[in-house]
Design a protein around this motif. Structure first.
Motif, PDB file in Angstrom:
ATOM      1  N   VAL A 159     -12.439   6.880  13.859  1.00 20.74           N
ATOM      2  CA  VAL A 159     -12.249   5.518  14.363  1.00 20.74           C
ATOM      3  C   VAL A 159     -11.305   4.740  13.445  1.00 20.74           C
ATOM      4  O   VAL A 159     -10.409   4.025  13.916  1.00 20.74           O
ATOM      5  N   MET A 160     -11.460   4.884  12.136  1.00 20.19           N
ATOM      6  CA  MET A 160     -10.600   4.162  11.204  1.00 20.19           C
ATOM      7  C   MET A 160      -9.156   4.639  11.295  1.00 20.19           C
ATOM      8  O   MET A 160      -8.220   3.828  11.225  1.00 20.19           O
ATOM      9  N   VAL A 161      -8.941   5.940  11.466  1.00 18.57           N
ATOM     10  CA  VAL A 161      -7.581   6.457  11.618  1.00 18.57           C
ATOM     11  C   VAL A 161      -6.955   5.918  12.898  1.00 18.57           C
ATOM     12  O   VAL A 161      -5.809   5.444  12.904  1.00 18.57           O
ATOM     13  N   VAL A 162      -7.698   5.965  13.999  1.00 19.62           N
ATOM     14  CA  VAL A 162      -7.174   5.482  15.278  1.00 19.62           C
ATOM     15  C   VAL A 162      -6.852   3.991  15.189  1.00 19.62           C
ATOM     16  O   VAL A 162      -5.787   3.543  15.654  1.00 19.62           O
ATOM     17  N   LEU A 163      -7.736   3.205  14.602  1.00 21.07           N
ATOM     18  CA  LEU A 163      -7.471   1.770  14.463  1.00 21.07           C
ATOM     19  C   LEU A 163      -6.251   1.510  13.583  1.00 21.07           C
ATOM     20  O   LEU A 163      -5.441   0.624  13.888  1.00 21.07           O
ATOM     21  N   GLY A 164      -6.096   2.279  12.527  1.00 16.46           N
ATOM     22  CA  GLY A 164      -4.920   2.126  11.671  1.00 16.46           C
ATOM     23  C   GLY A 164      -3.638   2.413  12.423  1.00 16.46           C
ATOM     24  O   GLY A 164      -2.657   1.668  12.319  1.00 16.46           O
ATOM     25  N   VAL A 165      -3.639   3.471  13.215  1.00 15.40           N
ATOM     26  CA  VAL A 165      -2.454   3.822  13.997  1.00 15.40           C
ATOM     27  C   VAL A 165      -2.170   2.748  15.038  1.00 15.40           C
ATOM     28  O   VAL A 165      -1.016   2.334  15.225  1.00 15.40           O
ATOM     29  N   VAL A 166      -3.208   2.255  15.699  1.00 17.91           N
ATOM     30  CA  VAL A 166      -3.018   1.214  16.721  1.00 17.91           C
ATOM     31  C   VAL A 166      -2.461  -0.060  16.095  1.00 17.91           C
ATOM     32  O   VAL A 166      -1.547  -0.683  16.649  1.00 17.91           O
ATOM     33  N   VAL A 167      -2.964  -0.444  14.942  1.00 17.43           N
ATOM     34  CA  VAL A 167      -2.484  -1.667  14.286  1.00 17.43           C
ATOM     35  C   VAL A 167      -1.031  -1.511  13.873  1.00 17.43           C
ATOM     36  O   VAL A 167      -0.205  -2.407  14.100  1.00 17.43           O
ATOM     37  N   VAL A 168      -0.678  -0.379  13.272  1.00 16.58           N
ATOM     38  CA  VAL A 168       0.705  -0.177  12.831  1.00 16.58           C
ATOM     39  C   VAL A 168       1.648  -0.121  14.031  1.00 16.58           C
ATOM     40  O   VAL A 168       2.691  -0.765  14.050  1.00 16.58           O
ATOM     41  N   ARG A 169       1.267   0.651  15.051  1.00 20.45           N
ATOM     42  CA  ARG A 169       2.114   0.739  16.258  1.00 20.45           C
ATOM     43  C   ARG A 169       2.215  -0.603  16.965  1.00 20.45           C
ATOM     44  O   ARG A 169       3.284  -0.990  17.417  1.00 20.45           O
ATOM     45  N   GLY A 170       1.105  -1.307  17.060  1.00 17.65           N
ATOM     46  CA  GLY A 170       1.100  -2.606  17.724  1.00 17.65           C
ATOM     47  C   GLY A 170       1.964  -3.620  16.994  1.00 17.65           C
ATOM     48  O   GLY A 170       2.678  -4.411  17.611  1.00 17.65           O
ATOM     49  N   ALA A 171       1.927  -3.592  15.669  1.00 20.23           N
ATOM     50  CA  ALA A 171       2.751  -4.518  14.889  1.00 20.23           C
ATOM     51  C   ALA A 171       4.226  -4.210  15.087  1.00 20.23           C
ATOM     52  O   ALA A 171       5.047  -5.124  15.210  1.00 20.23           O
ATOM     53  N   SER A 182      -5.298   9.733   5.532  1.00 26.91           N
ATOM     54  CA  SER A 182      -6.076   9.807   4.290  1.00 26.91           C
ATOM     55  C   SER A 182      -6.861   8.530   4.049  1.00 26.91           C
ATOM     56  O   SER A 182      -7.992   8.576   3.559  1.00 26.91           O
ATOM     57  N   LEU A 183      -6.301   7.379   4.418  1.00 26.31           N
ATOM     58  CA  LEU A 183      -7.034   6.120   4.277  1.00 26.31           C
ATOM     59  C   LEU A 183      -8.259   6.105   5.195  1.00 26.31           C
ATOM     60  O   LEU A 183      -9.351   5.718   4.782  1.00 26.31           O
ATOM     61  N   GLY A 184      -8.086   6.550   6.433  1.00 29.78           N
ATOM     62  CA  GLY A 184      -9.212   6.586   7.372  1.00 29.78           C
ATOM     63  C   GLY A 184     -10.304   7.531   6.923  1.00 29.78           C
ATOM     64  O   GLY A 184     -11.490   7.194   6.958  1.00 29.78           O
ATOM     65  N   PHE A 185      -9.921   8.714   6.477  1.00 29.92           N
ATOM     66  CA  PHE A 185     -10.937   9.672   6.067  1.00 29.92           C
ATOM     67  C   PHE A 185     -11.607   9.282   4.762  1.00 29.92           C
ATOM     68  O   PHE A 185     -12.791   9.514   4.579  1.00 29.92           O
ATOM     69  N   SER A 186     -10.867   8.642   3.850  1.00 31.18           N
ATOM     70  CA  SER A 186     -11.510   8.213   2.602  1.00 31.18           C
ATOM     71  C   SER A 186     -12.523   7.108   2.868  1.00 31.18           C
ATOM     72  O   SER A 186     -13.553   7.035   2.218  1.00 31.18           O
ATOM     73  N   GLY A 187     -12.243   6.250   3.845  1.00 37.78           N
ATOM     74  CA  GLY A 187     -13.198   5.198   4.187  1.00 37.78           C
ATOM     75  C   GLY A 187     -14.340   5.692   5.049  1.00 37.78           C
ATOM     76  O   GLY A 187     -15.447   5.182   4.979  1.00 37.78           O
ATOM     77  N   GLY A 188     -14.093   6.707   5.873  1.00 33.92           N
ATOM     78  CA  GLY A 188     -15.123   7.168   6.795  1.00 33.92           C
ATOM     79  C   GLY A 188     -16.014   8.257   6.241  1.00 33.92           C
ATOM     80  O   GLY A 188     -17.138   8.433   6.692  1.00 33.92           O
ATOM     81  N   LEU A 226       0.816  -1.208   0.000  1.00 35.70           N
ATOM     82  CA  LEU A 226       0.000   0.000   0.000  1.00 35.70           C
ATOM     83  C   LEU A 226       0.854   1.265   0.000  1.00 35.70           C
ATOM     84  O   LEU A 226       0.376   2.329   0.340  1.00 35.70           O
ATOM     85  N   GLY A 227       2.109   1.152  -0.341  1.00 38.82           N
ATOM     86  CA  GLY A 227       2.982   2.312  -0.332  1.00 38.82           C
ATOM     87  C   GLY A 227       3.629   2.469   1.025  1.00 38.82           C
ATOM     88  O   GLY A 227       3.373   1.706   1.959  1.00 38.82           O
ATOM     89  N   PRO A 228       4.507   3.450   1.148  1.00 42.78           N
ATOM     90  CA  PRO A 228       5.192   3.635   2.424  1.00 42.78           C
ATOM     91  C   PRO A 228       4.220   4.050   3.520  1.00 42.78           C
ATOM     92  O   PRO A 228       3.251   4.770   3.278  1.00 42.78           O
ATOM     93  N   ARG A 229       4.495   3.567   4.737  1.00 41.69           N
ATOM     94  CA  ARG A 229       3.633   3.924   5.864  1.00 41.69           C
ATOM     95  C   ARG A 229       3.999   5.314   6.357  1.00 41.69           C
ATOM     96  O   ARG A 229       5.156   5.600   6.625  1.00 41.69           O
ATOM     97  N   SER A 230       3.012   6.130   6.470  1.00 40.00           N
ATOM     98  CA  SER A 230       3.233   7.459   7.020  1.00 40.00           C
ATOM     99  C   SER A 230       1.933   7.908   7.670  1.00 40.00           C
ATOM    100  O   SER A 230       0.870   7.326   7.449  1.00 40.00           O
ATOM    101  N   TRP A 231       2.040   8.951   8.474  1.00 39.71           N
ATOM    102  CA  TRP A 231       0.841   9.497   9.127  1.00 39.71           C
ATOM    103  C   TRP A 231      -0.146   9.987   8.086  1.00 39.71           C
ATOM    104  O   TRP A 231      -1.342   9.783   8.212  1.00 39.71           O
ATOM    105  N   LEU A 232       0.353  10.641   7.041  1.00 35.89           N
ATOM    106  CA  LEU A 232      -0.535  11.177   6.014  1.00 35.89           C
ATOM    107  C   LEU A 232      -1.297  10.063   5.310  1.00 35.89           C
ATOM    108  O   LEU A 232      -2.509  10.177   5.081  1.00 35.89           O
ATOM    109  N   ASN A 233      -0.613   8.953   4.997  1.00 41.97           N
ATOM    110  CA  ASN A 233      -1.295   7.825   4.365  1.00 41.97           C
ATOM    111  C   ASN A 233      -2.350   7.226   5.288  1.00 41.97           C
ATOM    112  O   ASN A 233      -3.449   6.893   4.850  1.00 41.97           O
TER     113      ASN A 233
END
Length: 116
Positions: A66-78, A23-29, A13-20
């Motif tokens: 919620v989607m942004v927070v979950l994305g951050v938690v998953v990336v940080r947790g991994a 943007s993924l969370g807001f596009s889905g939400g 999905l491209g490089p991981r960054s805060w902006l990605n």
């Protein structure tokens, strides 16, 4: 003659960054779901269009957050768990998550049956 070969795989999905992540969370939400459209149609039929728009906007914004927070938690947790969990740790975590979800489903079902 010596050749260097790099076998690093690009991230799917491209490089991981805060902006990605944001943007993924807001596009889905921000894209309204069918239930949000039903709310909007109900508001239109009741001649309360501003209320309907506010409800759909808040619903979509909440979903995006919620989607942004979950994305951050998953990336940080991994990143935190990488190399720290034993080989049997991931299946145990997955099983524990499944048990919690099933238990919550049973609890909600029992409470709804008792209330009716």
């Amino acid at each position: 003659q010596e050749h260097e070969h790099h076998h690093a795989q690009p991230e799917p999905l491209g490089p991981r960054s805060w902006l990605n992540t944001v943007s993924l969370g807001f596009s889905g939400g921000v894209v309204p779901c069918p239930k949000a459209l039903v709310i909007l149609l109900l508001a239109i039929s009741m001649h309360k269009i501003p209320l309907g728009l506010a409800l759909v906007a808040s619903f979509s914004l909440g979903m995006a957050v919620v989607m942004v927070v979950l994305g951050v938690v998953v990336v940080r947790g991994a990143r935190l768990a990488q190399g720290r969990l034993p080989a049997w740790g991931a299946p145990i975590v997955a099983l524990a998550g499944a048990v919690v979800i099933v238990a919550l489903g049973v609890l909600v079902t029992v409470r709804s049956l008792v209330a009716s």
